[in-house]
Design an enzyme around this catalytic site. Structure first.
Site, PDB file in Angstrom:
ATOM      1  N   ASP A  44      -8.154   4.233  -4.233  1.00  0.00           N
ATOM      2  CA  ASP A  44      -9.039   3.070  -4.198  1.00  0.00           C
ATOM      3  C   ASP A  44     -10.236   3.318  -5.121  1.00  0.00           C
ATOM      4  OD1 ASP A  44     -10.387   4.895  -2.613  1.00  0.00           O
ATOM      5  OD2 ASP A  44     -10.736   3.501  -0.944  1.00  0.00           O
ATOM      6  N   SER A  45     -10.310   4.526  -5.676  1.00  0.00           N
ATOM      7  CA  SER A  45     -11.275   4.813  -6.743  1.00  0.00           C
ATOM      8  C   SER A  45     -11.011   3.932  -7.962  1.00  0.00           C
ATOM      9  CB  SER A  45     -11.219   6.297  -7.145  1.00  0.00           C
ATOM     10  OG  SER A  45      -9.886   6.678  -7.425  1.00  0.00           O
ATOM     11  N   ASP A  83      -3.238   4.313  -1.987  1.00  0.00           N
ATOM     12  CA  ASP A  83      -4.416   4.558  -1.149  1.00  0.00           C
ATOM     13  C   ASP A  83      -4.798   3.227  -0.507  1.00  0.00           C
ATOM     14  OD1 ASP A  83      -6.525   6.009  -0.160  1.00  0.00           O
ATOM     15  OD2 ASP A  83      -7.664   6.049  -2.039  1.00  0.00           O
ATOM     16  N   LYS A 112      -1.990   6.720   1.717  1.00  0.00           N
ATOM     17  CA  LYS A 112      -3.139   7.557   2.103  1.00  0.00           C
ATOM     18  C   LYS A 112      -4.150   6.642   2.777  1.00  0.00           C
ATOM     19  CE  LYS A 112      -6.574   9.316  -0.736  1.00  0.00           C
ATOM     20  NZ  LYS A 112      -7.746   8.900   0.042  1.00  0.00           N
ATOM     21  N   GLU A 114      -8.154   6.788   5.020  1.00  0.00           N
ATOM     22  CA  GLU A 114      -9.311   7.578   5.442  1.00  0.00           C
ATOM     23  C   GLU A 114      -9.453   7.535   6.956  1.00  0.00           C
ATOM     24  OE1 GLU A 114     -12.840   6.355   3.302  1.00  0.00           O
ATOM     25  OE2 GLU A 114     -11.845   6.563   1.360  1.00  0.00           O
ATOM     26  N   GLU A 181     -12.356  15.988   1.520  1.00  0.00           N
ATOM     27  CA  GLU A 181     -13.265  15.607   0.432  1.00  0.00           C
ATOM     28  C   GLU A 181     -14.693  16.060   0.719  1.00  0.00           C
ATOM     29  OE1 GLU A 181     -12.973  11.631  -1.149  1.00  0.00           O
ATOM     30  OE2 GLU A 181     -14.656  11.982  -2.510  1.00  0.00           O
TER      31      GLU A 181
HETATM   32  O1  KIV Z   1      -9.376   7.107  -4.316  1.00  0.00           O
HETATM   33  C1  KIV Z   1      -9.457   8.294  -4.665  1.00  0.00           C
HETATM   34  O2  KIV Z   1      -9.576   8.607  -5.856  1.00  0.00           O
HETATM   35  C2  KIV Z   1      -9.427   9.315  -3.638  1.00  0.00           C
HETATM   36  C3  KIV Z   1      -9.687  10.746  -3.999  1.00  0.00           C
HETATM   37  C4  KIV Z   1      -9.785  11.586  -2.814  1.00  0.00           C
HETATM   38  C5  KIV Z   1      -8.719  11.329  -4.937  1.00  0.00           C
HETATM   39  O3  KIV Z   1      -9.201   8.994  -2.524  1.00  0.00           O
END
Ligand code: KIV
Length: 258
Positions: A44-45, A83, A112, A114, A181
């Site tokens: 999500d970056s 993500d 992925k 959080e 992280e």
């Molecule tokens: O979105 C992202 O770039 C991440 C990092 C931990 C790689 O979640």
């Protein structure tokens, strides 16, 4: 090269460290895949690296799905991980599972998300549905407003205990890997040796089983990068020079040729 999957990645624990990174389109997915990067994360970056947002919070599921499909078209051997963006898994587990299914249908091979103990129930449901999960504890960028900035976590003994408990909870729930992280390196080392699953660190020291780097930091596409990131190229400078030369050539009549 072999196709990376949960089994082949997990077999690397304690044997071989893995350099993993984010990518957001088919072109860079192909390049990273050819270079042997085992996990390509559609992070999500993307919001901050490619879409111009201040945080990751505005990223929409549709943006992730479109980028995931592009990355899946460019990758061959790497595992493609989507993500889950903010809002796509916080509004009830039924919706979260449905959104994870959309990520898989777009081409992801794992998702992925959080969170620690509070998402363990969701991680269990996803794992039981056959969706491989990478969890993410420590500094969680989707909680930036709660932290008051992107700040290192786990600095007090109590905070470190909470992160340890979160990592255990997602591992017990069936995540095959956990992102650590921006936590102290010794805490990441303890978690890595305690857990049977892979730890993937970012700003968490060298003991983790694998590392993430955001593609734009790795390739030098950003003006500034976090202090823990290593720049392996200066593609931003190279691109600016190329654009400048092109504009000058056209203005001077040197391109296109007669
Ligand atoms: O979105 C992202 O770039 C991440 C990092 C931990 C790689 O979640």
């Amino acid at each position: 090269m072999k196709k990376w999957n949960v089994a082949t990645l997990s077999a690397c624990k304690g044997v071989r460290k893995l350099g993993c990174c984010t990518v957001y389109d088919a072109c860079f997915a192909r390049l990273a895949d050819e270079a042997g990067v085992p996990i390509l994360l559609v992070g999500d970056s993307i919001g901050m690296a490619a879409l111009g947002y201040e945080t990751t919070l505005p990223v929409r599921l549709e943006e992730t799905l479109s980028a995931t499909a592009a990355v899946a078209r460019g990758a061959k051997d790497a595992m493609v991980v989507a993500d889950m963006p903010f809002g796509s898994y916080q509004c009830g587990d039924d919706l979260a599972v449905a959104n994870a299914v959309r990520c898989m249908k777009a081409g992801a091979e794992a998702v992925k998300l959080e969170g620690g103990a509070e998402v363990a129930g969701l991680v269990r449901r996803l794992a039981r549905a056959g969706i491989p999960v990478i969890a993410h504890v420590g500094m969680m960028p989707q909680r930036v407003h709660g932290y008051g900035g992107f700040r290192k976590q786990g600095k007090t003994p109590e905070a470190a205990d909470a992160i340890r408990a979160d990592a255990r909870a997602v591992a017990e729930a069936g995540a095959f890997a956990v992102t650590l992280e921006c936590i102290p390196a010794d805490l990441a080392a303890e978690i890595t040796s305690e857990l049977a699953i892979l730890t993937i660190g970012i700003g968490a020291g060298p003991a983790c089983d694998a590392q993430w780097l955001v593609m734009h930091d790795l390739l030098g596409l950003n003006a500034a990068a976090p202090s823990f990131a290593k720049r392996y190229a200066r593609l931003g400078d190279a691109a600016r020079q190329a654009f400048t030369a092109y504009v000058a050539d056209v203005a001077a009549g040197a391109f296109p040729p007669k």
